[in-house]
Design an enzyme around this catalytic site. Structure first.
Site, PDB file in Angstrom:
ATOM      1  N   HIS A  96       0.832  -1.211   0.000  1.00 54.17           N
ATOM      2  CA  HIS A  96       0.000   0.000   0.000  1.00 54.17           C
ATOM      3  C   HIS A  96       0.861   1.253   0.000  1.00 54.17           C
ATOM      4  O   HIS A  96       0.649   2.169  -0.803  1.00 54.17           O
ATOM      5  CB  HIS A  96      -0.890  -0.041   1.249  1.00 54.17           C
ATOM      6  CG  HIS A  96      -1.865   1.086   1.349  1.00 54.17           C
ATOM      7  ND1 HIS A  96      -2.876   1.290   0.423  1.00 54.17           N
ATOM      8  CD2 HIS A  96      -2.007   2.071   2.284  1.00 54.17           C
ATOM      9  CE1 HIS A  96      -3.590   2.355   0.783  1.00 54.17           C
ATOM     10  NE2 HIS A  96      -3.084   2.849   1.893  1.00 54.17           N
ATOM     11  N   PHE A  97       1.865   1.298   0.868  1.00 53.24           N
ATOM     12  CA  PHE A  97       2.771   2.441   0.936  1.00 53.24           C
ATOM     13  C   PHE A  97       3.953   2.207  -0.012  1.00 53.24           C
ATOM     14  O   PHE A  97       5.079   1.988   0.407  1.00 53.24           O
ATOM     15  CB  PHE A  97       3.258   2.665   2.372  1.00 53.24           C
ATOM     16  CG  PHE A  97       2.294   3.429   3.224  1.00 53.24           C
ATOM     17  CD1 PHE A  97       2.294   4.821   3.235  1.00 53.24           C
ATOM     18  CD2 PHE A  97       1.363   2.777   4.008  1.00 53.24           C
ATOM     19  CE1 PHE A  97       1.397   5.538   4.013  1.00 53.24           C
ATOM     20  CE2 PHE A  97       0.464   3.482   4.792  1.00 53.24           C
ATOM     21  CZ  PHE A  97       0.483   4.862   4.790  1.00 53.24           C
TER      22      PHE A  97
END
Length: 340
Positions: free
Chosen positions: A317-318
């Site tokens: 996600h990051f």
């Protein structure tokens, strides 16, 4: 209780003592690291000036907007094309710390902390935390800085904020870079059950169940580590996020925004019409291992914007935590072609 029933249980510990203890440690660490980071930025700027005459050093400011002191970081020449970087949950503008140096030689980068996040913090009671209201503040922020034209970098919560901004001022948006910034139903994984239950029935038990979403273990193991090479994920980001979330009232702000997220989905048809009508150049660069926003969400942009460029990275996600250089290179190539 595991808030993501489709995922492996995270053995979540949300005791206030553990969260606060870790947060104090994170805050102390950040205080020690900040002078070194500033010195590093200054050194990098001096090197850039000697090499090419362009200041890449990051500058830190605050500006008053609608009762908030909006914190933002800025880098690059003030007369260069503007990139407005909008972060997501549960982080703040520090998520762009590794990306900014890759772009500051050619662009003016401006990354605000959204209301309720990072250094732009006002407890509940004086502000109703909804995505419409976040957008109103960021709209005022762009006007306070006299930003007439800008490309948008949207991530997570930054996507519904940035796309609302584009709806309000389509003539200002020169391009959109969406990094795990969802705008399509196809982008949701099956890990949203706890939130959907709260949206459908906003009872106190359903609200309390969502607290697991802002626990230390969920932030580390679901938000940051899931699908990412663990030895490339620095603790700087998630420890600072956890420290910010430990502030009095921060948890209630996040629970309010979690409930209001249902209204972002209602706005999706308007976003799609914007893509079709105004045809902004779109680059979708996605961490394909994101357990919340899956790759189908990136590919879906091509339904309403057939020229959208889609890149799936072996990241979580990051994605900026592990692939800032790769994303920076894709952005430089994309922007050099679409910003005339």
């Amino acid at each position: 209780m595991n808030p993501f029933p489709s995922q492996k249980p995270l053995d979540i510990d949300i005791s206030r003592r553990n969260v606060l203890g870790a947060s104090l440690l994170a805050a102390a660490t950040a205080a020690m690291v900040a002078p070194l980071a500033q010195a590093s930025a200054t050194g990098n700027a001096s090197t850039a000036n000697a090499a090419g005459g362009k200041d890449r050093g990051v500058r830190f400011h605050k500006v008053s907007v609608d009762g908030f002191e909006v914190f933002y970081r800025e880098a690059g020449p003030t007369d260069a094309p503007v990139l407005l970087l909008l972060h997501g949950f549960p982080t703040a503008s520090h998520m762009f710390r590794d990306l900014i140096p890759h772009l500051a030689g050619k662009y003016r980068l401006i990354a605000p902390d959204l209301p309720g996040f990072g250094q732009t913090f006002t407890p509940k009671g004086t502000f109703d935390y909804t995505f419409d209201n976040l957008t109103t503040v960021i709209d005022g922020f762009t006007q306070a800085l006299k930003l007439k034209r800008y490309a948008l970098y949207i991530f997570d919560y930054g996507a519904p904020v940035g796309l609302r901004l584009a709806l309000a001022h389509p003539e200002r948006v020169t391009a959109i870079i969406t990094q795990n910034g969802n705008a399509y139903m196809e982008g949701f994984s099956d890990a949203w059950g706890t939130l959907q239950a709260y949206w459908a029935e906003p009872t106190l038990p359903h609200r309390e169940a969502c607290r697991d979403l802002i626990s230390r273990d969920t932030i580390e193991n679901f938000q940051y580590f899931h699908g990412a090479p663990r030895d490339r994920v620095s603790p700087d980001g998630y420890e600072l996020d956890i420290a910010y979330l430990a502030r009095k009232g921060a948890d209630e702000i996040q629970l309010d925004l979690i409930y209001d997220y249902r209204n972002n989905i209602k706005a999706y048809p308007a976003f799609h019409e914007y893509f079709r009508s105004h045809r902004p150049p779109i680059l979708a660069v996605w961490g394909k291992n994101d357990p919340a926003f899956i790759p189908a969400g990136a590919l879906a942009y091509k339904k309403d914007s057939p020229t959208a460029e889609v890149h799936l990275l072996d990241a979580g996600h990051f994605a900026l935590e592990t692939h800032a250089a790769e994303i920076g290179a894709l952005m430089v190539d994309f922007l050099s072609r679409v910003l005339k």
